[in-house]
Design a protein around this motif. Structure first.
Motif, PDB file in Angstrom:
ATOM      1  N   MET A  49      95.983  -4.904 -97.548  1.00 29.21           N
ATOM      2  CA  MET A  49      95.337  -6.344 -98.047  1.00 29.21           C
ATOM      3  C   MET A  49      94.007  -6.720 -97.532  1.00 29.21           C
ATOM      4  SD  MET A  49      99.040  -8.431 -97.477  1.00 29.21           S
ATOM      5  CE  MET A  49      98.678  -9.790 -98.666  1.00 29.21           C
ATOM      6  N   SER A  50      93.137  -7.612 -98.249  1.00 26.95           N
ATOM      7  CA  SER A  50      91.868  -7.781 -97.843  1.00 26.95           C
ATOM      8  C   SER A  50      91.783  -8.843 -96.954  1.00 26.95           C
ATOM      9  CB  SER A  50      91.160  -8.276 -99.046  1.00 26.95           C
ATOM     10  OG  SER A  50      91.700  -9.652 -99.590  1.00 26.95           O
ATOM     11  N   THR A  51      90.616  -8.879 -96.379  1.00 26.27           N
ATOM     12  CA  THR A  51      90.266  -9.851 -95.293  1.00 26.27           C
ATOM     13  C   THR A  51      89.157 -10.567 -95.771  1.00 26.27           C
ATOM     14  OG1 THR A  51      91.220  -8.573 -93.547  1.00 26.27           O
ATOM     15  CG2 THR A  51      89.822 -10.473 -92.526  1.00 26.27           C
ATOM     16  N   PRO A  52      89.023 -11.599 -95.941  1.00 26.69           N
ATOM     17  CA  PRO A  52      90.091 -12.797 -96.045  1.00 26.69           C
ATOM     18  C   PRO A  52      90.901 -12.551 -97.013  1.00 26.69           C
ATOM     19  CG  PRO A  52      87.979 -13.876 -96.780  1.00 26.69           C
ATOM     20  CD  PRO A  52      87.745 -12.473 -96.319  1.00 26.69           C
ATOM     21  N   ARG A  53      92.192 -13.407 -97.076  1.00 28.47           N
ATOM     22  CA  ARG A  53      93.135 -12.992 -98.211  1.00 28.47           C
ATOM     23  C   ARG A  53      93.719 -14.527 -98.281  1.00 28.47           C
ATOM     24  NH1 ARG A  53      94.064  -9.962 -93.930  1.00 28.47           N
ATOM     25  NH2 ARG A  53      95.808 -10.565 -92.646  1.00 28.47           N
ATOM     26  N   PRO A  54      94.364 -14.817 -99.403  1.00 28.51           N
ATOM     27  CA  PRO A  54      95.148 -16.093 -99.303  1.00 28.51           C
ATOM     28  C   PRO A  54      96.311 -16.088 -98.238  1.00 28.51           C
ATOM     29  CG  PRO A  54      95.036 -15.217-101.489  1.00 28.51           C
ATOM     30  CD  PRO A  54      94.565 -13.970-100.600  1.00 28.51           C
ATOM     31  N   PRO A  55      96.647 -17.294 -97.651  1.00 27.39           N
ATOM     32  CA  PRO A  55      97.630 -17.428 -96.666  1.00 27.39           C
ATOM     33  C   PRO A  55      99.085 -17.340 -97.254  1.00 27.39           C
ATOM     34  CG  PRO A  55      96.729 -19.558 -97.291  1.00 27.39           C
ATOM     35  CD  PRO A  55      95.920 -18.596 -97.860  1.00 27.39           C
ATOM     36  N   ALA A  56      99.754 -16.452 -96.656  1.00 27.66           N
ATOM     37  CA  ALA A  56     101.121 -16.203 -97.363  1.00 27.66           C
ATOM     38  C   ALA A  56     102.499 -16.662 -96.083  1.00 27.66           C
ATOM     39  CB  ALA A  56     101.357 -14.642 -97.347  1.00 27.66           C
ATOM     40  N   GLU A  57     103.453 -16.915 -96.762  1.00 28.00           N
ATOM     41  CA  GLU A  57     104.350 -17.265 -96.021  1.00 28.00           C
ATOM     42  C   GLU A  57     105.670 -16.841 -96.518  1.00 28.00           C
ATOM     43  OE1 GLU A  57     104.571 -21.756 -95.459  1.00 28.00           O
ATOM     44  OE2 GLU A  57     102.647 -21.669 -94.553  1.00 28.00           O
ATOM     45  N   ILE A  58     106.727 -16.605 -95.704  1.00 29.41           N
ATOM     46  CA  ILE A  58     107.974 -16.183 -96.298  1.00 29.41           C
ATOM     47  C   ILE A  58     108.737 -17.273 -96.818  1.00 29.41           C
ATOM     48  CG2 ILE A  58     110.421 -15.248 -95.672  1.00 29.41           C
ATOM     49  CD1 ILE A  58     108.743 -13.914 -93.346  1.00 29.41           C
ATOM     50  N   PHE A  59     109.196 -17.335 -98.305  1.00 32.97           N
ATOM     51  CA  PHE A  59     109.676 -18.382 -98.786  1.00 32.97           C
ATOM     52  C   PHE A  59     111.310 -18.492 -98.613  1.00 32.97           C
ATOM     53  CE2 PHE A  59     111.424 -20.553-102.915  1.00 32.97           C
ATOM     54  CZ  PHE A  59     110.626 -21.786-102.713  1.00 32.97           C
ATOM     55  N   LYS A  60     111.481 -19.761 -97.848  1.00 28.40           N
ATOM     56  CA  LYS A  60     112.883 -20.066 -97.597  1.00 28.40           C
ATOM     57  C   LYS A  60     113.809 -19.038 -97.081  1.00 28.40           C
ATOM     58  CE  LYS A  60     113.413 -23.417-101.123  1.00 28.40           C
ATOM     59  NZ  LYS A  60     113.872 -24.046-102.252  1.00 28.40           N
ATOM     60  N   GLY A  61     113.142 -18.361 -95.790  1.00 28.88           N
ATOM     61  CA  GLY A  61     113.855 -17.350 -95.240  1.00 28.88           C
ATOM     62  C   GLY A  61     113.205 -16.855 -94.057  1.00 28.88           C
ATOM     63  N   SER A  62     113.344 -15.703 -93.530  1.00 26.00           N
ATOM     64  CA  SER A  62     112.481 -14.896 -92.453  1.00 26.00           C
ATOM     65  C   SER A  62     112.502 -13.296 -92.739  1.00 26.00           C
ATOM     66  CB  SER A  62     113.428 -15.126 -91.300  1.00 26.00           C
ATOM     67  OG  SER A  62     114.670 -14.506 -91.097  1.00 26.00           O
ATOM     68  N   GLY A  63     111.984 -12.885 -91.715  1.00 23.52           N
ATOM     69  CA  GLY A  63     111.916 -11.320 -91.839  1.00 23.52           C
ATOM     70  C   GLY A  63     113.061 -10.683 -92.179  1.00 23.52           C
ATOM     71  N   GLU A  64     114.049 -11.112 -91.563  1.00 20.83           N
ATOM     72  CA  GLU A  64     115.352 -10.297 -91.868  1.00 20.83           C
ATOM     73  C   GLU A  64     115.493 -10.327 -93.359  1.00 20.83           C
ATOM     74  OE1 GLU A  64     116.287 -12.314 -87.575  1.00 20.83           O
ATOM     75  OE2 GLU A  64     115.033 -12.604 -89.728  1.00 20.83           O
ATOM     76  N   GLY A  65     115.615 -11.540 -93.748  1.00 20.48           N
ATOM     77  CA  GLY A  65     115.892 -11.723 -95.285  1.00 20.48           C
ATOM     78  C   GLY A  65     115.055 -11.008 -96.277  1.00 20.48           C
TER      79      GLY A  65
END
Length: 163
Positions: A49-65
């Protein structure tokens, strides 16, 4: 000498999504650096992935999901980057295996590296309990994961291993 995996951004490398760093000024980290104990990683950058890059988030869950295929990592704007985050987590795990690392210090709140809290996937700044993808994968394989706010505890974990 036991090595420690540390998020590259915490070491001052400008690899965060916004092109910034989260450098920590800590005597323990400086000692580890002088002793050659640190293995640096940015899972997103390692995955290409590049730097900078768009922010990312886990959608309605967490890493385990994410690891279980139940939820995705989404960039602001909607692009799915789940596979990049899984690849980065796998690279971090491989580094732990290569260097026999059992302690990691990862950047809290990151969708890769958060160890006790992450953003909720709404891009509103709301934090929720949970782990990022890399933190979850490392813990699943027996690596003790700490945040930048728990460096003393990480050091104690290393000392306990040696004793």
């Amino acid at each position: 000498m036991r090595k420690v995996l540390i998020s590259a951004c915490l070491l001052g490398k400008k690899v965060r999504y916004d092109g910034g760093a989260l450098a920590v000024a800590d005597q323990i980290v400086e000692r580890w650096r002088s002793e050659g104990r640190i293995v640096s990683v940015c899972p997103e950058v390692e995955a290409g992935m590049s730097t900078p890059r768009p922010p990312a988030e886990i959608f309605k869950g967490s890493g385990e999901g994410v690891l279980n295929g139940e939820v995705d990592v989404i960039e602001k704007g909607g692009a799915k980057v789940t596979n990049d985050f899984l690849a980065g987590a796998s690279i971090a795990l491989n580094l732990c295996r290569k260097f026999d690392i059992s302690v990691a210090i990862l950047a809290e709140f990151s969708p890769s590296c958060g160890s006790s809290a992450i953003y909720d996937g709404s891009f509103s700044g709301k934090k929720v309990p949970g782990m990022g993808v890399t933190a979850a994968l490392l813990r699943e394989h027996g690596v003790q994961v700490f945040s930048q706010y728990e460096i003393a505890a990480a050091n104690n974990a290393l000392i306990e291993e040696i004793v």
